[in-house]
Scaffold this motif. Structure first.
Motif, mmCIF file in Angstrom:
data_model
loop_
_atom_site.group_PDB
_atom_site.id
_atom_site.type_symbol
_atom_site.label_atom_id
_atom_site.label_comp_id
_atom_site.label_asym_id
_atom_site.label_seq_id
_atom_site.Cartn_x
_atom_site.Cartn_y
_atom_site.Cartn_z
ATOM 1 N N HIS A 181 7.374 4.266 -5.276
ATOM 2 C CA HIS A 181 8.674 3.405 -4.463
ATOM 3 C C HIS A 181 8.985 4.417 -3.281
ATOM 4 O O HIS A 181 9.348 3.482 -2.326
ATOM 5 N N GLY A 182 8.541 5.438 -2.904
ATOM 6 C CA GLY A 182 8.824 6.020 -1.750
ATOM 7 C C GLY A 182 7.605 5.986 -0.721
ATOM 8 O O GLY A 182 8.005 6.275 0.409
ATOM 9 N N LEU A 232 6.409 3.707 6.535
ATOM 10 C CA LEU A 232 7.178 3.132 7.704
ATOM 11 C C LEU A 232 7.652 4.101 8.500
ATOM 12 O O LEU A 232 7.538 3.672 9.938
ATOM 13 N N ALA A 233 8.207 5.035 8.015
ATOM 14 C CA ALA A 233 8.632 6.353 9.095
ATOM 15 C C ALA A 233 7.411 6.819 9.841
ATOM 16 O O ALA A 233 7.708 7.067 11.040
ATOM 17 N N GLY A 262 5.043 7.535 14.743
ATOM 18 C CA GLY A 262 3.618 7.558 15.650
ATOM 19 C C GLY A 262 3.792 6.699 16.686
ATOM 20 O O GLY A 262 3.155 6.935 17.873
ATOM 21 N N LEU A 263 4.436 5.546 16.771
ATOM 22 C CA LEU A 263 4.270 4.528 17.757
ATOM 23 C C LEU A 263 5.334 5.095 18.874
ATOM 24 O O LEU A 263 4.863 4.891 19.815
ATOM 25 N N ALA A 270 -0.586 8.335 7.088
ATOM 26 C CA ALA A 270 -1.241 6.944 7.177
ATOM 27 C C ALA A 270 -0.339 5.717 7.937
ATOM 28 O O ALA A 270 -1.156 5.225 8.755
ATOM 29 N N GLY A 271 0.747 6.112 7.863
ATOM 30 C CA GLY A 271 1.569 4.962 8.747
ATOM 31 C C GLY A 271 1.415 5.454 10.171
ATOM 32 O O GLY A 271 1.235 4.471 11.244
#
Length: 215
Positions: free
Chosen positions: A3-4, A10-11, A16-17, A163-164
Motif C-alpha cells: 500500500h506504500g 508519487l513522491a 523528479g519533476l 521509478a516515479g
C-alpha cells in the motif's frame, strides 16, 4: 508494504519533476530540437534513458562513491562548462548571422529522410545531446546524489520512489520535445528564430560560466 508503493512513486514523480522542470542547457536544447522537429525521438530518448540510468545508480547507492571522489565532478564541470560556452557562442553567432532558411526548418527539418544532410543533422543532434547530458555535473547532483539520498530514506520503497522519478523525466522530456512543435507557427519568421537562439545562447553561456566558476 504494497500500500506504500503508490505514495512512494508519487513522491518520486513530484520530486523528479521539480528538479527537471527548470530553464537549463539540456531543456533549452530539447526545446530547440522540438521546435525544429529534428531528431526529437532520439533526443528525448537520450535524456530520459540517461536520467533513468543515473537515478538507478543513485537508488543503488552509487552516490556515496561519487561523494568520496570529488575530483570526478570537478573534471566533468570543467569539460562541461567549456562545451556549453562553445555551444552558446555558436548560438550567438546564429543570432548575429541568421540562417535565411531557419524559419523553414519546422517544415523541412534537415533534408529528405535518408539524405546526407539529414544523417549529419541527426548525428550532430545525438552527439550534442549526449555531451550536454553527461558533461553536466548538475545532472549527477540531482539524480545520483539528491534523488539517491531521498530514495534511501524510503527504505524498501526506494525503488518505487526511483521509478516515479524516472517516469517524471520521461513525461517531461516527451512533453517538451513533442509539445515544442506547437511553437513552430509563432516561430515561422527568421526574427523569432533569432530570439530563440538568443535565449539558447544566454542559457548555455550562463550555465557554462557557472560550471567553470564552481569547478
Amino acid at each position: 508494504m504494497t500500500h506504500g508503493i503508490i505514495p512512494a512513486a508519487l513522491a518520486g514523480f513530484g520530486t523528479g519533476l521539480s528538479l527537471i522542470v527548470a530553464i537549463g542547457a539540456q531543456n533549452a536544447f530539447v526545446l530547440r530540437q522540438g521546435v525544429r522537429r529534428q531528431s526529437v525521438l532520439a533526443v528525448v530518448a537520450i535524456c530520459a534513458l540517461s536520467d533513468a540510468a543515473l537515478i538507478a545508480l543513485g537508488v543503488a547507492g552509487v552516490g556515496a562513491f561519487v561523494t568520496a571522489w570529488p575530483p570526478a565532478l570537478t573534471l566533468v564541470g570543467l569539460v562541461g562548462g567549456a562545451f556549453l560556452i562553445g555551444y552558446g557562442v555558436l548560438a550567438a553567432r546564429r543570432v548575429l548571422r541568421p540562417d535565411p532558411d531557419a524559419a523553414l526548418a519546422a517544415d523541412a527539418p534537415g533534408g529528405a529522410p535518408g539524405s546526407a544532410s539529414a544523417s549529419a543533422s541527426a548525428r550532430r543532434a545525438v552527439l550534442t545531446c549526449l555531451a550536454m547530458t553527461w558533461l553536466n555535473p548538475h545532472v549527477y547532483l540531482d539524480t545520483v546524489l539528491l534523488l539517491g539520498s531521498l530514495a534511501a530514506g524510503r527504505g524498501d520503497l526506494r525503488w518505487a520512489f526511483g521509478a516515479g522519478a524516472v517516469l517524471a523525466s520521461l513525461t517531461w522530456f516527451g512533453a517538451l520535445g513533442y509539445g515544442a512543435r506547437l511553437l513552430s507557427g509563432p516561430l515561422g519568421r527568421p526574427a523569432a528564430w533569432r530570439a530563440l537562439d538568443g535565449l539558447v545562447a544566454a542559457t548555455m553561456v550562463t550555465m557554462g560560466g557557472l560550471l567553470l566558476a564552481r569547478a
